[in-house]
Design an enzyme around this catalytic site. Structure first.
Site, PDB file in Angstrom:
ATOM      1  N   CYS A 213     -11.361  10.011  19.885  1.00 40.85           N
ATOM      2  CA  CYS A 213     -10.714   8.957  19.100  1.00 40.85           C
ATOM      3  C   CYS A 213     -10.604   9.433  17.657  1.00 40.85           C
ATOM      4  O   CYS A 213     -11.143  10.457  17.288  1.00 40.85           O
ATOM      5  CB  CYS A 213     -11.564   7.697  19.166  1.00 40.85           C
TER       6      CYS A 213
ATOM      7  N   ARG B  49      -5.290  12.478  18.095  1.00 41.81           N
ATOM      8  CA  ARG B  49      -6.627  12.462  18.730  1.00 41.81           C
ATOM      9  C   ARG B  49      -6.756  11.389  19.777  1.00 41.81           C
ATOM     10  O   ARG B  49      -7.694  11.406  20.579  1.00 41.81           O
ATOM     11  CB  ARG B  49      -7.701  12.250  17.658  1.00 41.81           C
TER      12      ARG B  49
ATOM     13  N   TRP C 297      -8.781   6.704  22.413  1.00 40.04           N
ATOM     14  CA  TRP C 297      -8.461   7.385  23.671  1.00 40.04           C
ATOM     15  C   TRP C 297      -9.501   6.826  24.624  1.00 40.04           C
ATOM     16  O   TRP C 297     -10.682   7.144  24.544  1.00 40.04           O
ATOM     17  CB  TRP C 297      -8.606   8.896  23.513  1.00 40.04           C
TER      18      TRP C 297
ATOM     19  N   ASN D 144     -16.508   7.086  17.821  1.00 38.07           N
ATOM     20  CA  ASN D 144     -15.938   8.149  18.641  1.00 38.07           C
ATOM     21  C   ASN D 144     -17.096   8.673  19.471  1.00 38.07           C
ATOM     22  O   ASN D 144     -18.171   8.940  18.943  1.00 38.07           O
ATOM     23  CB  ASN D 144     -15.365   9.262  17.754  1.00 38.07           C
ATOM     24  N   GLY D 145     -16.916   8.775  20.789  1.00 38.58           N
ATOM     25  CA  GLY D 145     -17.998   9.306  21.625  1.00 38.58           C
ATOM     26  C   GLY D 145     -18.218   8.419  22.829  1.00 38.58           C
ATOM     27  O   GLY D 145     -17.355   7.637  23.210  1.00 38.58           O
TER      28      GLY D 145
ATOM     29  N   GLU E 170      -0.817  30.373  30.271  1.00 36.95           N
ATOM     30  CA  GLU E 170      -0.600  29.582  29.056  1.00 36.95           C
ATOM     31  C   GLU E 170       0.789  28.957  29.053  1.00 36.95           C
ATOM     32  O   GLU E 170       0.961  27.787  28.703  1.00 36.95           O
ATOM     33  CB  GLU E 170      -0.813  30.466  27.820  1.00 36.95           C
TER      34      GLU E 170
ATOM     35  N   LYS F 258       1.615  24.910  28.869  1.00 36.46           N
ATOM     36  CA  LYS F 258       2.506  24.296  27.866  1.00 36.46           C
ATOM     37  C   LYS F 258       3.509  23.379  28.551  1.00 36.46           C
ATOM     38  O   LYS F 258       3.735  22.254  28.133  1.00 36.46           O
ATOM     39  CB  LYS F 258       3.240  25.384  27.076  1.00 36.46           C
TER      40      LYS F 258
ATOM     41  N   GLU G  79       1.748  20.207  30.252  1.00 38.74           N
ATOM     42  CA  GLU G  79       1.056  19.205  29.421  1.00 38.74           C
ATOM     43  C   GLU G  79       2.003  18.415  28.536  1.00 38.74           C
ATOM     44  O   GLU G  79       1.651  17.325  28.086  1.00 38.74           O
ATOM     45  CB  GLU G  79      -0.062  19.827  28.587  1.00 38.74           C
TER      46      GLU G  79
ATOM     47  N   HIS H   3       0.466  37.133  48.714  1.00 41.05           N
ATOM     48  CA  HIS H   3      -0.727  36.664  49.451  1.00 41.05           C
ATOM     49  C   HIS H   3      -0.716  35.151  49.602  1.00 41.05           C
ATOM     50  O   HIS H   3      -1.765  34.524  49.687  1.00 41.05           O
ATOM     51  CB  HIS H   3      -1.989  37.133  48.715  1.00 41.05           C
TER      52      HIS H   3
ATOM     53  N   LYS I  84      -6.072  15.751  21.205  1.00 39.04           N
ATOM     54  CA  LYS I  84      -6.095  17.076  20.612  1.00 39.04           C
ATOM     55  C   LYS I  84      -7.461  17.748  20.735  1.00 39.04           C
ATOM     56  O   LYS I  84      -7.550  18.935  20.970  1.00 39.04           O
ATOM     57  CB  LYS I  84      -5.739  16.983  19.124  1.00 39.04           C
TER      58      LYS I  84
END
Ligand code: AGP
Length: 619
Positions: free
Chosen positions: A2, A27, A75, A101-102, A492, A496, A499, A515, A614
């Site tokens: 958050c 965030r 969040w 936050n937490g 990577e 990108k 997400e 395979h 983030k």
């Protein structure tokens, strides 16, 4: 994950807190709120579900005057995103308000205890127990001492928490505390005003003088400064450091999104990453902040890299660089797995974390485990005031400037360049690479930011990527293939895309296709290959032919003048030629731009993708 902001001073607090929350919205952004102590000494709370714009609209409709306020973007961890679950949470009939936050890991027991004390809960959040706990101690035991009541409440919590408390009876102070790895708590020193926030971007527009709270520490802010204490009440002395960034660094400028800005400023950010590290006369790499002498470098037997997400993929590139140049064994591990596998770590090893935010809870926990095993620790980190930067034996700063976009871009390329510098530093200490090879790489390194700048300028001029997005943006599945040092770039690139556009994309080692995964190839699954003309180019050519033979479309990251690949592939994402070990820095950029354009094409929220934040500061 958050965002927290607090203000106390002579100016109107609500606009400053709202602006700070805007800079922290990356965030967490499923709800937001603020509490202002108004001129009549009453706590006015405004909370709204959804984006911060909704809260701003609410505050415009029902303005609140006051010079002390706290705010929060959420969040959700406990309880769905609703207005009642939004922070701040209030107790004592509007006596005090708390943002956090937490995670309160023991909140069920605390909730039962508080219900037993007569408290009525109005939300499903864990945070509300903190508000009522502070109030309980404020009324019983602390006799109206807000600092003591906050200290006692925090002592009952289990799990990481960063909190800020405002109280109607104490219009001259804000009380803050940090427990564990709950994401940063930074204190900003203004002129006749003080601010507190989870992250620097909320403070940079107001001040560059910053101090940081560590685990088990408290701060009491008044308009004229701050006092610091340990959680058990011992006074602490903290000096403010000067922020390297300035206010423009945290603004979008002429770009539509932070991600777009951060992609297109990589020429400059890589110049900054290299700054002060290359001694051109002696051809030596200098990494003083790593705090690792040549002697210590020579005695190291292994490097273990721990990281998450994009930073983990940078670590996979780092394995190639360090093993090739320094001839030192490297293991790369997901930070979220490392501490659960009883890792074989000892004082002859270096555990190297890669973390843009320096606050990723899994990466911090992996570093804790490394220290417990007696290993030396270091961090490649962008936020140099973060927990990771402050607790490791040494750091290599990314020097990339603030990265606000949730999808990491410039931090990735900065990490890879830092890993190259680290590999060269270890090689020169261990005498592991010959002079010619070293010079070649150093020369290529010096040219790299300019090449990146040219590549970005060319991409920005045309509509090549927008057209690729229109042509390929409706597919639901993508495969990304790379080989050798480009396999991590395939991973990577796939991350990108998934997400920010929510398309399923999978990165794979190209050699693994036969395979199993080649069964996925058909006209509905475009394949993106990373195929610069290097020592394994021919193998990538046959890979492309295998995909084409099965009706799959191929997009190829290839050297601009590669006529053969232009014949073979359906689309080219051109890159210039550089040293083989530096090509990943170039080959990732077209993948960043492609993901960005596809997300735009699909109308996705580029800077605030759903379900993401983030900095992942909760497990
Ligand atoms: C990358 O685009 C994501 N935002 C995510 O994977 C990120 O790289 C990861 O959470 C690690 O973050 P850190 O570098 O701040 O530790």
């Amino acid at each position: 994950m958050c965002g927290i902001v607090g203000y106390i001073g002579a100016r109107a607090a609500a606009p400053i807190v709202l602006d700070g929350l805007r800079h922290l919205e990356y965030r967490g952004y499923d709800s937001a709120g603020l509490a202002v102590l108004d001129r009549a000494g009453e706590l006015q709370v405004r909370r709204e579900v959804g984006k911060l714009a909704n809260l701003s609209r609410l505050v415009d409709e029902a303005p609140v005057e006051g010079q002390i306020a706290i705010g929060h973007t959420r969040w959700a961890t406990h309880g769905p995103p609703t207005q009642l679950n939004a922070h701040p949470h209030v107790s004592g009939g509007g006596l005090l308000a708390v943002v956090q936050n937490g995670i309160v890991e023991n909140y069920h027991a605390l909730r039962e205890r508080l219900i037993g004390e007569g408290y009525v809960f109005t939300s499903d959040t864990d945070t509300e127990v903190i508000a009522h706990l502070v109030h309980l101690y404020y009324q019983n035991g602390s006799q109206g001492d807000l600092v003591d009541a906050t200290r006692r409440a925090l002592s009952d919590l289990r799990g990481p928490s960063a909190v800020v408390v405002v109280c109607r009876d104490h219009p001259d102070k804000l009380v803050a505390a940090r427990l564990g790895n709950a994401g940063g708590v930074a204190v900003g020193y203004g002129e006749g005003e003080m601010l507190i926030a989870s992250d620097i971007p909320a403070l940079a527009p107001h001040t560059r003088r910053i101090a940081y709270l560590d685990d088990q520490q408290m701060a009491v802010l008044t308009a004229n400064g701050a006092d610091y204490f340990t959680l058990d009440g011992q006074p602490l002395v903290k000096d403010a450091s000067l922020l390297e960034w300035d206010a423009d660094a945290v603004d979008r400028g002429e770009f539509r999104h932070f991600m777009q800005k951060e992609i297109f400023e990589q020429g400059r950010s890589l110049t900054d990453t290299l700054r002060g590290r290359l001694d051109f006369v002696g051809g030596q790499v200098r990494l003083d902040s790593l705090n690792l002498s040549a002697e210590q470098a020579r005695t190291l037997e292994k490097v273990t890299i721990v990281a998450c997400g994009t930073s983990y993929y940078a670590g996979l590139v780092g394995k190639f660089l360090i093993e090739r140049l320094a001839r030192l064994p490297v293991e790369v591990d997901y930070a979220s797995e490392f501490r659960y596998r009883q890792p074989i770590v000892n004082p002859q090893q270096l555990v190297l974390a890669i973390t843009q935010s320096g606050e990723t809870v899994d990466t911090l926990a992996a570093l804790d485990e490394a220290r417990r095993c007696g290993a030396r620790t270091a961090a490649i980190v962008n936020a140099t005031g973060s927990q990771a930067a402050r607790l490791c034996d040494g750091i290599i700063a990314m020097q990339a400037g603030p990265e606000i976009g949730v999808a990491s871009t410039k931090a990735f390329t900065a990490s890879v360049v830092d890993l190259c510098l680290f590999a060269l530093y270890m090689a020169q200490a261990r005498g592991a690479v010959d002079e010619t090879a070293r010079r070649e790489l150093l020369d290529a390194l010096v040219r790299l930011p300019g090449q990146v700048g040219e590549l970005l300028a060319e991409a920005r001029q045309g509509d090549h990527y927008a057209r690729l997005a229109a042509r390929f943006g409706e597919f639901s599945n993508f495969l990304y293939l790379g080989r050798g040092i480009h396999y991590p770039i395939a991973l990577e690139g796939a991350l990108k895309l998934k997400e920010i556009s929510y398309i399923h994309a999978e990165g794979y080692p190209a050699g693994e296709m036969k395979h199993g995964p080649i069964a996925l190839i058909d006209g509905q699954t475009p394949t993106l290959v990373i195929a610069p003309r290097d020592s394994i180019y021919e193998k990538m050519v046959s890979q492309v032919e295998q995909v084409r033979a099965r009706g799959g479309a191929v997009l190829a990251v290839a050297h601009a003048e590669d006529a053969q690949m232009r014949q073979l592939a359906d689309a080219i994402l051109p890159i210039p030629v550089t040293h083989e070990l530096l090509t990943p820095v170039l080959s990732v950029i077209p993948l960043q731009i492609l993901a960005y354009e596809v997300a735009l094409h699909r109308g996705a929220d580029v800077d605030q993708p759903r379900n993401l934040a983030k900095s992942v500061t909760v497990e």
